[in-house]
Write a protein that holds these residues in place. Sequence first.
Motif, PDB file in Angstrom:
ATOM      1  N   LEU A  78    -100.236  65.270 -14.989  1.00 15.85           N
ATOM      2  CA  LEU A  78     -99.333  64.232 -15.472  1.00 15.85           C
ATOM      3  C   LEU A  78     -98.588  63.563 -14.322  1.00 15.85           C
ATOM      4  N   MET A  79     -98.668  62.228 -14.247  1.00 16.54           N
ATOM      5  CA  MET A  79     -97.951  61.490 -13.210  1.00 16.54           C
ATOM      6  C   MET A  79     -96.904  60.541 -13.779  1.00 16.54           C
ATOM      7  N   GLY A  80     -96.942  60.264 -15.080  1.00 16.85           N
ATOM      8  CA  GLY A  80     -95.952  59.386 -15.703  1.00 16.85           C
ATOM      9  C   GLY A  80     -95.987  59.548 -17.203  1.00 16.85           C
ATOM     10  N   SER A  84     -89.934  62.337 -23.738  1.00 10.68           N
ATOM     11  CA  SER A  84     -88.765  62.945 -23.094  1.00 10.68           C
ATOM     12  C   SER A  84     -88.973  64.404 -22.712  1.00 10.68           C
ATOM     13  N   THR A  85     -89.824  65.118 -23.429  1.00 14.13           N
ATOM     14  CA  THR A  85     -90.014  66.545 -23.156  1.00 14.13           C
ATOM     15  C   THR A  85     -91.084  66.826 -22.101  1.00 14.13           C
ATOM     16  N   ASP A  86     -91.762  65.805 -21.627  1.00 13.45           N
ATOM     17  CA  ASP A  86     -92.834  66.001 -20.649  1.00 13.45           C
ATOM     18  C   ASP A  86     -92.284  66.371 -19.272  1.00 13.45           C
ATOM     19  N   VAL A  87     -93.079  67.132 -18.530  1.00 11.77           N
ATOM     20  CA  VAL A  87     -92.735  67.528 -17.166  1.00 11.77           C
ATOM     21  C   VAL A  87     -93.775  66.932 -16.226  1.00 11.77           C
ATOM     22  N   ILE A  88     -93.336  66.053 -15.339  1.00 11.42           N
ATOM     23  CA  ILE A  88     -94.254  65.427 -14.387  1.00 11.42           C
ATOM     24  C   ILE A  88     -94.868  66.508 -13.499  1.00 11.42           C
ATOM     25  N   GLY A  89     -96.170  66.406 -13.282  1.00 14.75           N
ATOM     26  CA  GLY A  89     -96.886  67.394 -12.493  1.00 14.75           C
ATOM     27  C   GLY A  89     -97.559  68.458 -13.333  1.00 14.75           C
ATOM     28  N   HIS A  90     -97.314  68.445 -14.668  1.00  7.10           N
ATOM     29  CA  HIS A  90     -97.937  69.445 -15.535  1.00  7.10           C
ATOM     30  C   HIS A  90     -99.443  69.235 -15.581  1.00  7.10           C
ATOM     31  N   ASN A 187     -96.156  57.406 -32.207  1.00  2.00           N
ATOM     32  CA  ASN A 187     -96.663  56.058 -31.958  1.00  2.00           C
ATOM     33  C   ASN A 187     -95.852  55.394 -30.846  1.00  2.00           C
ATOM     34  N   ASN A 188     -96.525  54.604 -30.024  1.00  2.00           N
ATOM     35  CA  ASN A 188     -95.910  53.857 -28.927  1.00  2.00           C
ATOM     36  C   ASN A 188     -95.418  54.757 -27.790  1.00  2.00           C
ATOM     37  N   THR A 189     -95.883  56.009 -27.770  1.00  2.00           N
ATOM     38  CA  THR A 189     -95.612  56.866 -26.617  1.00  2.00           C
ATOM     39  C   THR A 189     -96.935  57.209 -25.948  1.00  2.00           C
ATOM     40  N   GLY A 190     -96.819  57.652 -24.705  1.00  2.00           N
ATOM     41  CA  GLY A 190     -98.062  57.959 -24.010  1.00  2.00           C
ATOM     42  C   GLY A 190     -97.843  58.546 -22.635  1.00  2.00           C
ATOM     43  N   ARG A 191     -98.948  58.794 -21.971  1.00  2.00           N
ATOM     44  CA  ARG A 191     -98.944  59.483 -20.686  1.00  2.00           C
ATOM     45  C   ARG A 191     -99.919  58.825 -19.716  1.00  2.00           C
ATOM     46  N   VAL A 192     -99.600  58.937 -18.435  1.00  2.00           N
ATOM     47  CA  VAL A 192    -100.496  58.482 -17.374  1.00  2.00           C
ATOM     48  C   VAL A 192    -100.796  59.675 -16.480  1.00  2.00           C
TER      49      VAL A 192
END
Length: 226
Positions: A78-80, A84-90, A187-192
């Motif tokens: 995960l880079m972006g 809200s609960t996401d951890v970058i680098g996971h 909906n309307n959320t996501g990850r890069v």
Amino acid sequence: MKNLSAPALYSILALFLGMSFTGCQNEDDPDQFTGSIEEIEEFLTPELTQIVTELGMEINTGNTPPNIEGNYLAEVVLMGSNISTDVIGHRFSDMVIKFENQNNEDLSITFSYKQSIESGLGIGALIAGSQDSFSAFLKVDVTHGADYPTAKSAMVISGTKTADGIKDYQWALFMLDNKGDSRYILNNTGRVFRELDNIARVTTQSIPSGRLAPETESPLKSAIER
């Protein structure tokens, strides 16, 4: 008035038909995807395009993309995110993606992928780029097991095609319609995501039916889960 010879008449007729055909082609040009940022925004929506780029996604434009047909194995990190609960680098589960039927006349391509028990099939896909760099813009039906409904997502995959695979591999996934299932991201959320070692390598593995589990102590999950 001077009479024209038959060859002269044929030449004028051929010129007239050529001009008419060119005019017809030009009338059709507005409907032809050319890989411009304006057309990409029309496919994804300007709002989603802005969110994706703000989260670090590279978007390549142009109408001469490289041929990217084949299977690739990506180890995604995960880079972006706008969750809200996401951890970058996971580290998320590895994925296998498949591109086929690339057509550089209309810049279309077909797409499917597998990640954990999740799988997706493209319902609309365009490709843009120039030289060795490309971006694929995808609308995808996603399923996550028999008891999940089929969700609809938008994806972007970017990188540089090499003999070994896709260098600088990036993957964006955003939920368009989770069918009201709270086990999916909203909906309307996501990850890069980026690739762990910066290249999604060519693989002979087809889209697998089982889980891809890299060696790690971190809990793994698919990109579309909450």
